[in-house]
Design a protein around this motif. Structure first.
Motif, PDB file in Angstrom:
ATOM      1  N   VAL A   1     -10.470  10.320  -1.194  1.00 41.31           N
ATOM      2  CA  VAL A   1     -10.181   9.842  -2.554  1.00 41.31           C
ATOM      3  C   VAL A   1     -10.322  11.003  -3.548  1.00 41.31           C
ATOM      4  O   VAL A   1      -9.492  11.177  -4.447  1.00 41.31           O
ATOM      5  CB  VAL A   1     -11.119   8.667  -2.931  1.00 41.31           C
ATOM      6  N   LYS A   2     -11.359  11.816  -3.371  1.00 42.96           N
ATOM      7  CA  LYS A   2     -11.603  12.914  -4.319  1.00 42.96           C
ATOM      8  C   LYS A   2     -10.545  14.016  -4.228  1.00 42.96           C
ATOM      9  O   LYS A   2     -10.158  14.588  -5.222  1.00 42.96           O
ATOM     10  CB  LYS A   2     -12.977  13.533  -4.047  1.00 42.96           C
ATOM     11  N   THR A   3     -10.104  14.295  -3.002  1.00 38.38           N
ATOM     12  CA  THR A   3      -9.223  15.453  -2.813  1.00 38.38           C
ATOM     13  C   THR A   3      -7.759  15.069  -2.602  1.00 38.38           C
ATOM     14  O   THR A   3      -6.887  15.919  -2.681  1.00 38.38           O
ATOM     15  CB  THR A   3      -9.660  16.248  -1.559  1.00 38.38           C
ATOM     16  N   GLY A   4      -7.528  13.801  -2.274  1.00 40.36           N
ATOM     17  CA  GLY A   4      -6.161  13.376  -1.953  1.00 40.36           C
ATOM     18  C   GLY A   4      -5.754  13.759  -0.532  1.00 40.36           C
ATOM     19  O   GLY A   4      -4.603  13.570  -0.143  1.00 40.36           O
ATOM     20  N   ASP A   5      -6.701  14.278   0.244  1.00 40.38           N
ATOM     21  CA  ASP A   5      -6.390  14.721   1.611  1.00 40.38           C
ATOM     22  C   ASP A   5      -6.434  13.537   2.589  1.00 40.38           C
ATOM     23  O   ASP A   5      -7.494  13.157   3.081  1.00 40.38           O
ATOM     24  CB  ASP A   5      -7.389  15.809   2.030  1.00 40.38           C
ATOM     25  N   ARG A   6      -5.261  12.986   2.878  1.00 43.14           N
ATOM     26  CA  ARG A   6      -5.174  11.797   3.739  1.00 43.14           C
ATOM     27  C   ARG A   6      -5.484  12.092   5.204  1.00 43.14           C
ATOM     28  O   ARG A   6      -5.747  11.187   5.988  1.00 43.14           O
ATOM     29  CB  ARG A   6      -3.765  11.208   3.678  1.00 43.14           C
ATOM     30  N   SER A   7      -5.428  13.372   5.560  1.00 41.10           N
ATOM     31  CA  SER A   7      -5.674  13.707   6.969  1.00 41.10           C
ATOM     32  C   SER A   7      -7.132  13.428   7.360  1.00 41.10           C
ATOM     33  O   SER A   7      -7.463  13.390   8.537  1.00 41.10           O
ATOM     34  CB  SER A   7      -5.321  15.170   7.240  1.00 41.10           C
ATOM     35  N   LEU A   8      -7.995  13.211   6.370  1.00 36.91           N
ATOM     36  CA  LEU A   8      -9.402  12.897   6.678  1.00 36.91           C
ATOM     37  C   LEU A   8      -9.555  11.480   7.219  1.00 36.91           C
ATOM     38  O   LEU A   8     -10.541  11.151   7.868  1.00 36.91           O
ATOM     39  CB  LEU A   8     -10.263  13.050   5.409  1.00 36.91           C
ATOM     40  N   ILE A   9      -8.557  10.636   6.917  1.00 39.34           N
ATOM     41  CA  ILE A   9      -8.636   9.219   7.314  1.00 39.34           C
ATOM     42  C   ILE A   9      -8.142   9.070   8.755  1.00 39.34           C
ATOM     43  O   ILE A   9      -6.978   9.324   9.048  1.00 39.34           O
ATOM     44  CB  ILE A   9      -7.770   8.337   6.372  1.00 39.34           C
ATOM     45  N   ARG A  10      -9.031   8.627   9.619  1.00 35.75           N
ATOM     46  CA  ARG A  10      -8.656   8.497  11.034  1.00 35.75           C
ATOM     47  C   ARG A  10      -8.058   7.138  11.371  1.00 35.75           C
ATOM     48  O   ARG A  10      -7.514   6.958  12.463  1.00 35.75           O
ATOM     49  CB  ARG A  10      -9.892   8.741  11.913  1.00 35.75           C
ATOM     50  N   SER A  11      -8.240   6.175  10.466  1.00 36.40           N
ATOM     51  CA  SER A  11      -7.682   4.848  10.734  1.00 36.40           C
ATOM     52  C   SER A  11      -6.959   4.330   9.507  1.00 36.40           C
ATOM     53  O   SER A  11      -7.459   3.451   8.802  1.00 36.40           O
ATOM     54  CB  SER A  11      -8.811   3.895  11.152  1.00 36.40           C
ATOM     55  N   PRO A  12      -5.761   4.873   9.224  1.00 37.42           N
ATOM     56  CA  PRO A  12      -5.001   4.363   8.074  1.00 37.42           C
ATOM     57  C   PRO A  12      -4.525   2.930   8.322  1.00 37.42           C
ATOM     58  O   PRO A  12      -4.460   2.481   9.470  1.00 37.42           O
ATOM     59  CB  PRO A  12      -3.810   5.330   7.973  1.00 37.42           C
ATOM     60  N   TYR A  13      -4.193   2.234   7.245  1.00 40.68           N
ATOM     61  CA  TYR A  13      -3.826   0.813   7.342  1.00 40.68           C
ATOM     62  C   TYR A  13      -2.725   0.591   8.374  1.00 40.68           C
ATOM     63  O   TYR A  13      -2.807  -0.309   9.206  1.00 40.68           O
ATOM     64  CB  TYR A  13      -3.394   0.301   5.962  1.00 40.68           C
ATOM     65  N   GLU A  14      -1.700   1.435   8.302  1.00 33.64           N
ATOM     66  CA  GLU A  14      -0.558   1.263   9.207  1.00 33.64           C
ATOM     67  C   GLU A  14      -1.000   1.264  10.681  1.00 33.64           C
ATOM     68  O   GLU A  14      -0.533   0.471  11.493  1.00 33.64           O
ATOM     69  CB  GLU A  14       0.436   2.402   8.963  1.00 33.64           C
TER      70      GLU A  14
ATOM     71  N   ILE B   1       0.850  -1.205   0.000  1.00 36.99           N
ATOM     72  CA  ILE B   1       0.000   0.000   0.000  1.00 36.99           C
ATOM     73  C   ILE B   1       0.880   1.248   0.000  1.00 36.99           C
ATOM     74  O   ILE B   1       0.650   2.198  -0.747  1.00 36.99           O
ATOM     75  CB  ILE B   1      -0.949  -0.038   1.227  1.00 36.99           C
ATOM     76  N   LYS B   2       1.935   1.202   0.828  1.00 40.00           N
ATOM     77  CA  LYS B   2       2.857   2.344   0.922  1.00 40.00           C
ATOM     78  C   LYS B   2       3.551   2.587  -0.422  1.00 40.00           C
ATOM     79  O   LYS B   2       3.620   3.704  -0.911  1.00 40.00           O
ATOM     80  CB  LYS B   2       3.914   2.034   1.996  1.00 40.00           C
ATOM     81  N   LYS B   3       4.005   1.487  -1.028  1.00 45.10           N
ATOM     82  CA  LYS B   3       4.728   1.585  -2.308  1.00 45.10           C
ATOM     83  C   LYS B   3       3.818   2.166  -3.394  1.00 45.10           C
ATOM     84  O   LYS B   3       4.241   3.009  -4.187  1.00 45.10           O
ATOM     85  CB  LYS B   3       5.200   0.178  -2.701  1.00 45.10           C
ATOM     86  N   ALA B   4       2.561   1.730  -3.399  1.00 45.64           N
ATOM     87  CA  ALA B   4       1.626   2.195  -4.443  1.00 45.64           C
ATOM     88  C   ALA B   4       1.157   3.632  -4.176  1.00 45.64           C
ATOM     89  O   ALA B   4       0.645   4.292  -5.076  1.00 45.64           O
ATOM     90  CB  ALA B   4       0.422   1.253  -4.507  1.00 45.64           C
ATOM     91  N   GLY B   5       1.286   4.078  -2.937  1.00 51.26           N
ATOM     92  CA  GLY B   5       0.877   5.451  -2.601  1.00 51.26           C
ATOM     93  C   GLY B   5      -0.631   5.647  -2.574  1.00 51.26           C
ATOM     94  O   GLY B   5      -1.116   6.782  -2.661  1.00 51.26           O
ATOM     95  N   VAL B   6      -1.379   4.544  -2.464  1.00 52.68           N
ATOM     96  CA  VAL B   6      -2.843   4.673  -2.444  1.00 52.68           C
ATOM     97  C   VAL B   6      -3.336   4.920  -1.013  1.00 52.68           C
ATOM     98  O   VAL B   6      -2.621   4.646  -0.041  1.00 52.68           O
ATOM     99  CB  VAL B   6      -3.528   3.407  -3.028  1.00 52.68           C
ATOM    100  N   ILE B   7      -4.563   5.425  -0.921  1.00 60.12           N
ATOM    101  CA  ILE B   7      -5.171   5.647   0.397  1.00 60.12           C
ATOM    102  C   ILE B   7      -5.778   4.319   0.853  1.00 60.12           C
ATOM    103  O   ILE B   7      -6.463   3.653   0.082  1.00 60.12           O
ATOM    104  CB  ILE B   7      -6.268   6.732   0.300  1.00 60.12           C
ATOM    105  N   ALA B   8      -5.520   3.924   2.100  1.00 61.19           N
ATOM    106  CA  ALA B   8      -6.137   2.704   2.634  1.00 61.19           C
ATOM    107  C   ALA B   8      -6.703   3.029   4.009  1.00 61.19           C
ATOM    108  O   ALA B   8      -5.971   3.331   4.955  1.00 61.19           O
ATOM    109  CB  ALA B   8      -5.116   1.578   2.723  1.00 61.19           C
ATOM    110  N   SER B   9      -8.021   2.991   4.082  1.00 65.03           N
ATOM    111  CA  SER B   9      -8.731   3.336   5.318  1.00 65.03           C
ATOM    112  C   SER B   9      -9.334   2.074   5.921  1.00 65.03           C
ATOM    113  O   SER B   9      -9.893   1.257   5.185  1.00 65.03           O
ATOM    114  CB  SER B   9      -9.845   4.322   4.972  1.00 65.03           C
ATOM    115  N   VAL B  10      -9.229   1.899   7.216  1.00 65.02           N
ATOM    116  CA  VAL B  10      -9.751   0.677   7.852  1.00 65.02           C
ATOM    117  C   VAL B  10     -10.972   1.027   8.712  1.00 65.02           C
ATOM    118  O   VAL B  10     -11.027   2.102   9.324  1.00 65.02           O
ATOM    119  CB  VAL B  10      -8.640  -0.019   8.670  1.00 65.02           C
ATOM    120  N   GLY B  11     -11.929   0.100   8.747  1.00 62.42           N
ATOM    121  CA  GLY B  11     -13.241   0.372   9.344  1.00 62.42           C
ATOM    122  C   GLY B  11     -13.303   0.440  10.869  1.00 62.42           C
ATOM    123  O   GLY B  11     -14.235  -0.125  11.472  1.00 62.42           O
ATOM    124  N   TYR B  12     -12.356   1.121  11.490  1.00 62.14           N
ATOM    125  CA  TYR B  12     -12.475   1.360  12.936  1.00 62.14           C
ATOM    126  C   TYR B  12     -13.363   2.585  13.138  1.00 62.14           C
ATOM    127  O   TYR B  12     -12.903   3.704  13.397  1.00 62.14           O
ATOM    128  CB  TYR B  12     -11.084   1.514  13.572  1.00 62.14           C
TER     129      TYR B  12
END
Ligand SMILES: NC(=O)c1ccc[n+]([C@@H]2O[C@H](COP(=O)([O-])OP(=O)(O)OC[C@H]3O[C@@H](n4cnc5c(N)ncnc54)[C@H](O)[C@@H]3O)[C@@H](O)[C@H]2O)c1
Length: 326
Positions: A285-298, A112-123
């Protein structure tokens, strides 16, 4: 991008909740769905008017033009879904727990890190407004003790009662309490677990019935997270946090604040956590703003490690130090 084009892998119970929410969003298109169960697939296709249906996720990922994929399969079934989606540059919303083995989760995290995609987990509890309130209340306080509970019955899905498929209650369900404890108090550095299974309701029941897990937080705080799934009725789900002259009791429905000399103060949750986590993902996904994701994969991998380490600790009767730093 005008509409975010989404594919679903697994359209059972929780996927139904996400589909309901997403299908009402004007900037989302449910483009394709996939499930190995043809009846479930047909039912969801009819319910949400989806034309493109697949029984093999690899075929769906190869054939469909998507922006993002929802992975809503049971814990044992993730296979290489995340790696394949990452290779195709797809953003992902993944249901918890992300895996059953640390090495798989770490491999996926790297992909996921290598691809640079957003990954959000359902917490989802992280998206409650009362979770913000708890963080605000704790900002200038020192939490010393955390008590968490997930005590009730077992969900009806047959895979849930099989240890090799769900990982057991702590890994599959109480993970929500472990995760929200981390959200409020910070990372855990070591755990000590004790599990029990003295009775068995059916031959296919291979999970433990109850557990107590001691958490040693990096902050120095300590915690005890208790689970029970043999009660046949809902009993208690929540987290209590204790600081000097201060208690906050957290549940999905609201919080109760207790301070000496004042009556308890209750604040009800004012948002739907499932709506909020979906909206945040689509906006990210629309804006590229990762700060919206509260539970990233890592971060979800860190929660997974707490629960898996508790299992090792219980079997080996020793405190287990956590290693994953992201
Ligand atoms: N965040 C939450 O509040 C919440 C709530 C419920 C479930 N969950 C999580 O969601 C996940 C799924 O749980 P559920 O209750 O929806 O389970 P479920 O059994 O109702 O649905 C899972 C679906 O995945 C399908 N599936 C399995 N393997 C597949 C594969 N290889 N390809 C395509 N489809 C496949 C199954 O046929 C089934 O329809 C679990 O990890 C669970 O912990 C999260």
């Amino acid at each position: 991008m005008e509409k975010v084009r989404i594919g679903f892998i697994g359209v059972g119970g929780i996927a139904g909740a996400h589909l309901n929410i997403l299908s009402k969003m004007e900037d989302v298109e449910i483009k394709a769905i996939c499930d190995i169960n043809p009846q479930t697939l047909k039912r969801r296709a009819e319910e949400f008017g989806v034309q493109a249906c697949y029984e093999d996720y690899r075929e769906m990922l190869d054939k469909e033009e998507l922006d993002a994929v929802y992975i809503c399969v049971p814990p044992f079934a993730h296979a290489d879904m995340e790696e394949r989606a990452a290779e195709k540059g797809l953003h992902m919303f993944i249901e918890k727990p992300v895996e059953l083995r640390m090495e798989n989760a770490i491999r996926k995290h790297e992909a996921i890190k290598k691809a640079g995609v957003i990954a959000s987990v359902g917490y989802c509890a992280r998206y409650l407004d009362i979770s913000d309130k708890v963080r605000e209340l704790l900002k200038d306080r020192t939490v010393e003790l955390v008590l968490g509970y997930f005590m009730g019955g077992a969900p009806g899905t047959p895979w849930w009662r099989q240890r090799d498929k769900s990982g057991g209650q702590l890994v599959e369900q109480t993970t929500h309490m472990v995760d929200i404890a981390r959200f409020f108090v910070g990372d855990v550095e070591a755990v000590n677990g004790a599990f029990v299974a003295l009775t068995k309701p059916s031959p296919d029941w291979t999970i433990d019935n109850a557990s107590v897990v001691t958490l040693y937080f990096e902050s120095g705080a300590i915690g005890a997270i208790t689970s029970a799934c043999m009660l046949g009725q809902g009993f208690k789900t929540g987290l209590d946090l204790f600081a000097r002259d201060f208690i906050v009791e957290f549940t999905y429905g609201g919080i109760r604040i207790r301070e000496p000399g004042s009556p308890p103060q209750e604040i009800k949750a004012g948002v739907n956590m499932y709506y909020e986590e979906n909206r945040a993902f689509i906006d990210a996904v629309k804006t590229g703003d990762r700060s919206l994701i509260r539970s990233p994969y890592e971060d979800a991998v860190k929660t997974l490690e707490v629960t898996l380490a508790a299992d090792i600790s219980a079997r080996e009767r020793r405190v287990v130090e956590l290693k994953f730093k992201g």
